[in-house]
Design a protein around this motif. Structure first.
Motif, mmCIF file in Angstrom:
data_model
loop_
_atom_site.group_PDB
_atom_site.id
_atom_site.type_symbol
_atom_site.label_atom_id
_atom_site.label_comp_id
_atom_site.label_asym_id
_atom_site.label_seq_id
_atom_site.Cartn_x
_atom_site.Cartn_y
_atom_site.Cartn_z
ATOM 1 N N SER A 1 6.915 20.232 19.643
ATOM 2 C CA SER A 1 7.413 18.973 18.692
ATOM 3 C C SER A 1 6.696 18.902 17.104
ATOM 4 C CB SER A 1 7.404 17.514 19.419
ATOM 5 O OG SER A 1 8.080 17.415 20.503
ATOM 6 N N HIS A 2 7.327 18.534 16.240
ATOM 7 C CA HIS A 2 7.149 18.481 15.018
ATOM 8 C C HIS A 2 6.698 17.060 14.653
ATOM 9 C CE1 HIS A 2 8.038 19.160 10.481
ATOM 10 N NE2 HIS A 2 6.744 18.642 10.520
ATOM 11 N N ILE A 3 5.312 16.913 14.191
ATOM 12 C CA ILE A 3 5.131 15.570 13.930
ATOM 13 C C ILE A 3 4.640 15.359 12.483
ATOM 14 C CG2 ILE A 3 3.168 13.591 14.074
ATOM 15 C CD1 ILE A 3 3.482 13.944 17.238
ATOM 16 N N ARG A 4 5.028 14.532 11.701
ATOM 17 C CA ARG A 4 4.444 14.475 10.360
ATOM 18 C C ARG A 4 3.767 12.862 10.049
ATOM 19 N NH1 ARG A 4 6.369 11.562 5.714
ATOM 20 N NH2 ARG A 4 8.274 10.808 6.639
ATOM 21 N N VAL A 5 2.663 12.757 9.470
ATOM 22 C CA VAL A 5 1.547 11.946 9.357
ATOM 23 C C VAL A 5 1.475 11.490 7.817
ATOM 24 C CG1 VAL A 5 -0.392 10.673 9.874
ATOM 25 C CG2 VAL A 5 0.391 12.364 11.601
ATOM 26 N N HIS A 6 1.885 10.435 7.294
ATOM 27 C CA HIS A 6 1.665 10.070 6.033
ATOM 28 C C HIS A 6 0.438 9.686 5.928
ATOM 29 C CE1 HIS A 6 2.909 9.207 2.048
ATOM 30 N NE2 HIS A 6 2.700 7.962 2.117
ATOM 31 N N ARG A 7 -0.325 10.168 4.495
ATOM 32 C CA ARG A 7 -1.463 9.778 4.392
ATOM 33 C C ARG A 7 -1.553 8.961 3.086
ATOM 34 N NH1 ARG A 7 -3.738 10.563 9.051
ATOM 35 N NH2 ARG A 7 -4.008 12.594 9.808
ATOM 36 N N ALA A 8 -1.502 7.757 2.979
ATOM 37 C CA ALA A 8 -1.405 6.801 1.812
ATOM 38 C C ALA A 8 -2.818 6.959 0.914
ATOM 39 C CB ALA A 8 -1.217 5.471 2.230
ATOM 40 N N ARG A 9 -2.725 7.532 -0.389
ATOM 41 C CA ARG A 9 -3.827 7.616 -1.172
ATOM 42 C C ARG A 9 -3.550 7.281 -2.605
ATOM 43 N NH1 ARG A 9 -5.259 8.550 3.258
ATOM 44 N NH2 ARG A 9 -6.688 10.110 4.113
ATOM 45 N N SER A 10 -4.487 6.526 -3.116
ATOM 46 C CA SER A 10 -4.245 6.132 -4.518
ATOM 47 C C SER A 10 -5.601 6.005 -5.219
ATOM 48 C CB SER A 10 -3.605 4.805 -4.707
ATOM 49 O OG SER A 10 -4.086 3.876 -4.231
ATOM 50 N N LEU A 11 -5.339 6.315 -6.657
ATOM 51 C CA LEU A 11 -6.426 6.079 -7.539
ATOM 52 C C LEU A 11 -6.149 5.127 -8.519
ATOM 53 C CD1 LEU A 11 -9.234 7.638 -8.674
ATOM 54 C CD2 LEU A 11 -7.725 8.889 -10.072
ATOM 55 N N HIS A 12 -7.135 4.342 -8.664
ATOM 56 C CA HIS A 12 -7.174 3.003 -9.669
ATOM 57 C C HIS A 12 -8.203 3.331 -10.716
ATOM 58 C CE1 HIS A 12 -4.919 1.007 -6.619
ATOM 59 N NE2 HIS A 12 -5.922 1.299 -5.571
ATOM 60 N N VAL A 13 -7.657 3.380 -12.021
ATOM 61 C CA VAL A 13 -8.545 3.568 -13.055
ATOM 62 C C VAL A 13 -8.182 2.419 -14.393
ATOM 63 C CG1 VAL A 13 -8.980 5.103 -15.267
ATOM 64 C CG2 VAL A 13 -8.511 6.155 -12.959
ATOM 65 N N LEU A 14 -8.847 1.501 -14.440
ATOM 66 C CA LEU A 14 -8.640 0.351 -15.153
ATOM 67 C C LEU A 14 -7.351 -0.489 -14.687
ATOM 68 C CD1 LEU A 14 -9.485 1.788 -18.756
ATOM 69 C CD2 LEU A 14 -10.658 0.484 -17.209
ATOM 70 N N TRP A 15 -6.395 -0.323 -15.450
ATOM 71 C CA TRP A 15 -5.082 -1.154 -14.858
ATOM 72 C C TRP A 15 -4.049 -0.267 -14.599
ATOM 73 C CZ3 TRP A 15 -7.102 -1.788 -19.991
ATOM 74 C CH2 TRP A 15 -6.334 -0.960 -20.850
ATOM 75 N N TRP A 16 -4.496 1.013 -14.386
ATOM 76 C CA TRP A 16 -3.448 1.962 -13.763
ATOM 77 C C TRP A 16 -3.692 2.481 -12.601
ATOM 78 C CZ3 TRP A 16 -5.449 3.170 -19.022
ATOM 79 C CH2 TRP A 16 -4.561 2.924 -19.967
ATOM 80 N N THR A 17 -2.618 2.604 -11.650
ATOM 81 C CA THR A 17 -2.761 3.186 -10.319
ATOM 82 C C THR A 17 -2.019 4.488 -10.098
ATOM 83 O OG1 THR A 17 -3.009 0.870 -9.516
ATOM 84 C CG2 THR A 17 -2.353 2.834 -7.778
ATOM 85 N N PHE A 18 -2.813 5.523 -9.968
ATOM 86 C CA PHE A 18 -2.106 6.837 -9.560
ATOM 87 C C PHE A 18 -1.920 7.303 -8.148
ATOM 88 C CE2 PHE A 18 -4.540 6.903 -13.534
ATOM 89 C CZ PHE A 18 -3.492 7.298 -14.248
ATOM 90 N N ASP A 19 -0.795 7.280 -7.564
ATOM 91 C CA ASP A 19 -0.363 7.454 -6.228
ATOM 92 C C ASP A 19 -0.571 9.019 -5.973
ATOM 93 O OD1 ASP A 19 0.302 7.457 -3.632
ATOM 94 O OD2 ASP A 19 2.499 7.377 -4.255
ATOM 95 N N TYR A 20 -1.383 9.381 -4.998
ATOM 96 C CA TYR A 20 -1.303 11.057 -4.822
ATOM 97 C C TYR A 20 -1.253 11.043 -3.315
ATOM 98 C CZ TYR A 20 -6.491 10.557 -3.899
ATOM 99 O OH TYR A 20 -7.769 9.919 -3.286
ATOM 100 N N SER A 21 -0.266 10.035 -2.574
ATOM 101 C CA SER A 21 -0.210 10.018 -0.989
ATOM 102 C C SER A 21 0.401 11.539 -0.779
ATOM 103 C CB SER A 21 0.649 9.171 -0.733
ATOM 104 O OG SER A 21 0.354 7.771 -1.124
ATOM 105 N N TYR A 22 -0.062 11.995 0.393
ATOM 106 C CA TYR A 22 0.667 13.151 0.731
ATOM 107 C C TYR A 22 0.884 13.131 2.403
ATOM 108 C CZ TYR A 22 -4.063 13.974 2.831
ATOM 109 O OH TYR A 22 -5.254 13.977 3.772
ATOM 110 N N ASP A 23 1.678 14.328 2.857
ATOM 111 C CA ASP A 23 1.841 14.213 4.365
ATOM 112 C C ASP A 23 1.260 15.321 5.021
ATOM 113 O OD1 ASP A 23 3.695 12.262 4.123
ATOM 114 O OD2 ASP A 23 5.345 13.516 3.443
ATOM 115 N N HIS A 24 0.808 15.072 6.213
ATOM 116 C CA HIS A 24 0.165 16.263 6.985
ATOM 117 C C HIS A 24 1.131 16.443 8.325
ATOM 118 C CE1 HIS A 24 -2.880 18.787 8.622
ATOM 119 N NE2 HIS A 24 -2.943 18.152 9.567
ATOM 120 N N HIS A 25 1.262 17.682 8.530
ATOM 121 C CA HIS A 25 2.229 18.354 9.480
ATOM 122 C C HIS A 25 1.309 18.865 10.476
ATOM 123 C CE1 HIS A 25 5.911 17.603 7.168
ATOM 124 N NE2 HIS A 25 5.021 17.501 5.919
#
Length: 225
Positions: free
Chosen positions: A53-77
């Motif tokens: 079976s193939h399982i994908r797990v989402h990893r929610a990641r983000s970087l907050h700089v001042l009033w900006w939010t940079f999303d770098y979420s990824y998936d692990h398989h």
């Protein structure tokens, strides 16, 4: 029958990608969200989740700089080799520890490990999203599934990780359908893309240092004799 929260997506836009069998057959993926450990166990009992079976797990990641939010979420398989009501045995490309990297033992390695439902809560992050992935060309018979698992096991110990060309997604897709392909890498954008590019060059530098170390070790062995 698929659950209502499943979604269908195309695997890629290419028409030239060649499988080991001779043609690009991966047309449609389906994903079923696993809501909890109880849901996982129910899928195991129903025979939906098991060997190969193939399982994908989402990893929610983000970087907050001042009033900006940079999303770098990824998936692990990862690939499931065994499934019981107590846990899973999985094969995946696991990142090495900082100590392992410093000692030039690779940035990631294909390993097989056991996941105990009673104690391990990190790999299956149900809040971010755990998905059971299926495709038209994935193995269906017990023999086909066994062959896929054996193929994955032959790569245990491999340390040839590449962010875009040989990642955890590539490992699972190659194992199950003969096509080393990563939707995540092909569709990377924003901060995740830049992290991937930086990591790619870091890995190249790392390998150059490792090759240099091996060269001097061989040279020392020759001259020492």
């Amino acid at each position: 029958m698929l659950a209502r929260n499943e979604k269908t997506m195309s695997s890629c836009n290419c028409s030239h990608f060649v499988l080991s069998s001779g043609s690009h057959k991966v047309a449609v993926y389906t994903e079923k969200r696993l809501e909890s450990l109880d849901h996982v166990v129910r899928c195991i009992r129903a025979g939906e989740l098991g060997c190969a079976s193939h399982i994908r797990v989402h990893r929610a990641r983000s970087l907050h700089v001042l009033w900006w939010t940079f999303d770098y979420s990824y998936d692990h398989h990862f690939l499931v080799t065994e499934a019981t009501e107590e846990g899973l045995v999985i094969i995946h490309y696991a990142p090495k520890t900082i100590t392992g990297m410093v000692l030039l033992r690779g940035v990631a390695e294909i390993i097989q490990e056991s996941l105990d439902f009673a104690t391990d809560r990190e790999i299956l992050d149900f809040d971010s999203g755990v998905f059971l992935v299926d495709a038209e060309v994935y193995p269906k018979t017990p023999r086909e599934k066994s062959e896929c698992v054996n193929r994955a096991r032959r790569r245990l110990g491999e340390r040839q990780y590449s962010v875009f060309h040989n990642n955890c997604d590539c490992l699972v897709s190659w194992t199950l359908c003969g096509c080393s392909y990563s939707r995540q890498a092909m569709n990377a954008k924003g901060l995740l893309l830049w992290i991937g590019i930086c990591a790619r060059y870091c890995i190249k530098t790392y390998r150059a240092i490792e090759n240099m170390k091996n060269f001097f070790v061989k040279l020392y062995n020759v001259t020492g004799e």
